[in-house]
Design an enzyme around this catalytic site. Structure first.
Site, mmCIF file in Angstrom:
data_model
loop_
_atom_site.group_PDB
_atom_site.id
_atom_site.type_symbol
_atom_site.label_atom_id
_atom_site.label_comp_id
_atom_site.label_asym_id
_atom_site.label_seq_id
_atom_site.Cartn_x
_atom_site.Cartn_y
_atom_site.Cartn_z
ATOM 1 N N TYR A 181 37.866 46.881 28.502
ATOM 2 C CA TYR A 181 38.251 45.939 30.039
ATOM 3 C C TYR A 181 40.388 46.877 30.260
ATOM 4 C CZ TYR A 181 36.072 44.324 33.969
ATOM 5 O OH TYR A 181 35.283 43.839 34.916
ATOM 6 N N HIS A 211 44.038 48.891 33.248
ATOM 7 C CA HIS A 211 45.546 48.916 33.962
ATOM 8 C C HIS A 211 46.534 50.430 34.256
ATOM 9 C CE1 HIS A 211 46.295 48.890 29.956
ATOM 10 N NE2 HIS A 211 47.268 49.707 30.042
#
Length: 370
Positions: A181, A184
């Site tokens: 996860y 960015h």
């Protein structure tokens, strides 16, 4: 102190942690950072910065203009929720109002993440239907709004069910979920900043200087490298770079860094290089983890199951959660002038000037996937 104070305190705490309070006296005051915050908040807070005009210093802070904007939106949401609850429960103290507002805001974020953001991240009708079902169940929103939860996790799914279903494991987010996860890398290098009263815009770097260190740090703390991670998930590992991607330039770079040793491929690099399912912004490997964790983060959390009620959220708070369907709803509630002028798309997570999705009267679960 009134109902708006808790949100003010919360944003101020955020600013203190990001701006390193002992040095605030050395920073220059800026007006731009206030954006569209209500006067009730801006009169109490001065967001200050060093060498930048967007509220985040370049030393010791991995933040951005986007984070600052979202913090302000969250402060507005909490403030309005706190005031709404205060109007109906005048006996509540400020700390209680703050806790209720924070809980409601957290639930709204989780709902937006489930049925709005994910539907854009994994842009296909099947996933849109699946995420709607994750929150509302197969009977859908209209039935659940009128008749409540049926008690069946398939028909009404997990939100509002009588007790958490944690499969024998205390509620948590797994290390695998945390590893995939780190998204960015999906962010653009620059964003366009606009003034609501002007057609002019300017680009700004998305991350501060220290943001450059994020990638190297994250790569070093994964629980497994790419191939082993896939084996742990009972997925087929890659045997050569061509199994990972069809991008010849990417393959050349991978060979330059790793040679022919596919087993040494770092997880984050593999996730970013992996060829995507049509419509997906994330890899198939990440999707497998997401598919397991998306329902678990709802069904194992008591605040979305046994405590998803008026006693826990208050009547006004629960209504707020149930009537918010998207980030566009949130922005339209607090910044209608901005939404009217710029947000043409159906979702705020889509390209804002794209055409909205055409109205479809066929229930989402009965549509033929495109």
């Amino acid at each position: 102190m009134n109902a708006i104070e808790p949100a003010v305190k919360n944003l101020h705490a955020l600013s203190r942690s990001n701006f390193k309070e002992p040095r605030i006296g050395n920073y220059e005051n800026t007006q731009e950072d206030n954006l569209f915050m209500p006067k009730e908040i801006t009169n109490r807070i001065k967001i200050q910065s060093s060498r930048t005009k967007w509220g985040f210093n370049e030393e010791g802070c991995n933040s951005s203009v986007v984070a600052a904007c979202l913090a302000i939106v969250a402060a507005n949401v909490k403030s309005v929720i706190a005031e709404r609850i205060s109007d109906n429960y005048p006996q509540l103290e400020d700390e209680e109002l703050y806790r209720y507002a924070r809980l409601v805001t957290s639930a709204v974020i989780a709902k937006i993440h489930t049925i709005d953001w994910t539907a854009e991240l994994l842009k296909m009708d099947t996933l849109r239907a699946g995420m709607q079902a994750n929150w509302y169940g197969l009977l859908g929103k209209t039935y659940k709004d009128h008749f409540g939860h049926t008690g069946n996790s398939i028909l009404s799914r997990f939100v509002g069910i009588r007790k958490p279903e944690n499969d024998g494991v205390t509620y948590s987010l797994t290390e695998e979920f945390v590893s995939v996860y780190r998204m960015h890398s999906l962010l653009p290098d620059e964003i366009l900043l606009r003034d609501i009263d002007s057609l002019q815009g300017r680009t700004s770097p998305l991350l501060s200087l220290n943001g450059m260190f994020i990638h190297a740090f994250f790569i070093s703390i994964y629980i497994a490298r790419y191939n082993q991670f896939r084996r742990n998930m009972l997925m087929r590992p890659i045997a050569k770079w061509e199994d990972l991607t069809n991008d010849k330039e990417a393959i050349a770079v991978l060979r330059e860094v790793y040679g022919e040793d596919v087993e040494s491929l770092d997880l984050l690099v593999g996730l970013m290089a992996e060829k995507k399912i049509n419509g997906f912004a994330i890899s198939e490997t990440a999707f497998f983890i997401f598919l397991l964790m998306a329902p678990r983060r709802l069904k194992a959390d008591r605040f979305f199951t046994s405590n998803f009620d008026e006693e826990t959220y208050t009547k006004e708070g629960l209504k707020w959660v149930n009537t918010t369907e998207s980030l566009k709803d949130v922005l339209g509630r607090h910044y209608p002038h901005m939404v009217d002028k710029w947000l043409n798309s159906t979702s705020a997570f889509s390209v804002w000037d794209s055409n909205p999705s055409p109205r479809n009267y066929i229930p989402i679960y009965l549509r033929i996937p495109r």
